[in-house]
Design a protein around this motif. Structure first.
Motif, short mmCIF file in Angstrom:
data_model
loop_
_atom_site.label_atom_id
_atom_site.label_comp_id
_atom_site.label_asym_id
_atom_site.label_seq_id
_atom_site.Cartn_x
_atom_site.Cartn_y
_atom_site.Cartn_z
N LEU A 59 0.80 -1.34 -0.08
CA LEU A 59 0.13 -0.07 0.06
C LEU A 59 0.85 1.29 0.09
O LEU A 59 0.45 2.40 -0.58
N PHE A 60 2.06 1.31 0.67
CA PHE A 60 3.12 2.28 0.69
C PHE A 60 3.43 2.67 -0.65
O PHE A 60 3.53 3.77 -1.07
N VAL A 61 3.83 1.36 -1.39
CA VAL A 61 4.52 1.72 -2.62
C VAL A 61 3.25 2.25 -3.47
O VAL A 61 3.46 3.08 -4.68
N LEU A 62 2.19 1.76 -3.26
CA LEU A 62 1.17 2.05 -4.39
C LEU A 62 0.64 3.79 -3.97
O LEU A 62 0.43 4.27 -5.06
N GLY A 63 0.94 4.02 -2.77
CA GLY A 63 0.77 5.80 -2.83
C GLY A 63 1.73 6.22 -3.39
O GLY A 63 1.50 7.56 -4.17
N PHE A 64 2.96 5.84 -3.24
CA PHE A 64 4.15 6.65 -3.86
C PHE A 64 4.15 6.48 -5.47
O PHE A 64 4.52 7.50 -6.13
#
Length: 514
Positions: free
Chosen positions: A396-401
């Motif tokens: 989810l973090f990478v999806l946001g970035f």
């Protein structure tokens, strides 16, 4: 809207007269330009996987190999804390930040296309040297050549895409660069997953395969056209008009061509582009586009995860195959996010993506820190449930970035600067980006060792600060012609006190209600 900017419906000079149609020629030239991102992406993805491979570590870093296979609790966070090993990753970015200034001169004098070709040649040579490496010196020299390729490519490609793209689609077109970065990362993880089974030279295949996208970019760079902006800047007006007509799919390009010529005249008056960049009227672009956003893109912590995803997962108790597979999943999120951003950024705008994704990233970093503080570092491997949760949170973090700081970190700086300082400014953008990329790459594993889970809280705090930076200081640039973006700052609630307001800007633009 606080810190907002300007509505996108206002007329700006001749922008309302611009015409364009989709053309296959534009699609081809943009695809070729975007291949530059695949070079950067493949290296981001391949480095962490290779540095976690046993065969690579045994040949070049035997001490790290032995530490990796120890199961003492004090090595949980510190298995890979080796400055020479991290220099293998970071040396490329130190090289890139130096070479970007040579790229600036070539990009301005000979065009964006020339820098793309030189970057591809340098990258091919570096990949070959890395694949054939017999010692650490050969490895580092290969990385330096790869860094030269990235310095030239990252300097030229975002400019190339922004200048080729119609104003209304510039966000989507420019994000092809980020899309191919993501594709390169994903391919690198897939290559690492399979070459890890090829003993003892699987790592050579992974490093040598970097020459493949570079070869495609070299061939495409030779075949594609120079941008109309660059041709006008070089005084090749008739050729510039022909290329503009071809990429816009219409003969009616008079308005856009006149804006390019006007911008070129201003550019010719700038005898020292780097000196011009420091002038008061360009202070907003310098602070936001050349310094703030490129630095903040790396301080999100995402590239630490991209560099060292396999290493991180192994440090947290995942097996070798599981760590590579987990990093493959999380980097798949980056590719999905770049597609989301590509299709929606010109509809919703840059600020919305920065802010909503920033909130998501903050929550993910805090969740990761809390879980590690409670469940990790006691001399035992994480449970299956906790491991799955961490993979999901990092996903989810990478999806946001991948829909915010990743693509917009290249898009927004490339569209802020007028022609007279564009290549110089892009050099500063790449230089700042590479400085922080190299520092993060060099220091992350040491910081993970000493700060432990606190490193993720540090990243969360940094994202809070950079989200405030965007909220208050960045005006919305969606669908604004690239040669007219400067008008946004003349009516921005804060920047207008710095740059003043020209008569032309005042007559054409109405400030948005705050």
């Amino acid at each position: 809207m606080a810190g907002g900017g300007l509505p996108n419906e206002r007329p700006l000079k001749r922008a309302h007269l611009y015409e364009h149609r989709f053309t296959h020629y534009l699609a081809f030239t943009c695809f070729v330009g975007a291949l530059g991102g695949s070079l950067f992406g493949y290296d981001l993805g391949v480095s962490g996987g290779v540095t976690s491979m046993d065969d690579f570590l045994k040949e070049f870093f035997p001490k790290v190999y032995r530490r990796k296979h120890m199961h003492l609790k004090e090595t949980d966070y510190c298995k890979y804390d080796n400055q020479v090993l991290t220099l293998f990753t970071s040396s490329l970015y130190f090289s890139a930040l130096v070479m970007t200034f040579a790229a600036s001169y070539l990009t301005r004098k000979k065009g964006r296309k020339a820098s793309i070709i030189v970057g591809a040649l340098s990258f091919i040579t570096g990949a070959a040297l890395n694949a054939a490496a017999k010692n650490i010196v050969m490895l580092i020299l290969g990385r330096i050549l790869l860094g030269g390729g990235i310095g030239f490519g990252n300097q030229a490609v975002p400019l190339y895409l922004s200048e080729m793209a119609p104003a209304k689609n510039r966000g989507a077109v420019n994000q092809l660069f980020q899309f191919t970065i993501c594709a390169g990362i994903l391919i690198a993880n897939l290559v690492n997953y399979f070459t890890d089974k090829v003993h003892p030279y699987g790592w050579r295949i992974s490093l040598g395969f970097a020459a493949f996208p570079a070869t495609l970019m070299l061939i495409g760079g030779i075949l594609c056209a120079e941008t109309p902006n660059s041709l006008v800047e070089q005084g090749r007006l008739e050729e510039a008009r022909r290329v503009l007509e071809r990429v816009r799919g219409t003969k009616n390009v008079e308005a856009e061509f006149e804006d390019l010529v006007d911008a070129s005249k201003e550019a010719q008056a700038a005898k020292s582009p780097f000196g011009t960049l420091l002038k008061r009227k360009y202070r907003p672009q310098l602070v936001i586009g050349a310094l703030g956003i490129p630095a903040f893109q790396q301080l999100t912590g995402n590239n630490s995860i991209l560099f060292y995803a396999p290493v991180i997962f192994q440090s947290l108790g995942f097996g070798s195959k599981a760590s590579l597979f987990s990093s493959f999943i999380t980097n798949g999120a980056l590719l999905v996010a770049s597609v989301i951003s590509m299709f929606l950024v010109d509809k919703f705008g840059r600020r919305v993506f920065f802010l909503e994704a920033g909130f998501e990233m903050i929550c993910c970093m805090i969740a990761t820190a809390v879980v590690l503080a409670l469940e990790f570092g006691h001399g035992k491997e994480l449970s299956k449930g906790i491991s799955v949760f961490l993979v999901i949170v990092i996903f989810l973090f990478v999806l946001g970035f991948g829909r915010s700081w990743g693509p917009l970190g290249w898009l927004v700086p490339s569209e802020l600067f007028p022609l007279e300082i564009r290549s110089a400014a892009q050099s500063v953008v790449v230089c700042v980006n590479m400085i922080f990329t190299a520092l993060v790459a060099q220091l992350f594993l040491m910081s993970l060792c000493h700060l432990k889970y606190g490193i993720f809280l540090l990243f969360a705090g940094l994202i809070i600060g950079m989200s405030g930076f965007i909220f208050f200081l960045l005006p919305e640039t969606k669908q604004v012609p690239i040669e007219e973006v400067y008008l946004l700052f003349e009516n921005h609630w804060f920047w207008k006190t710095i740059v003043g307001q020209s008569d032309q800007g005042a007559s054409n633009v109405k400030p948005e209600a705050v």
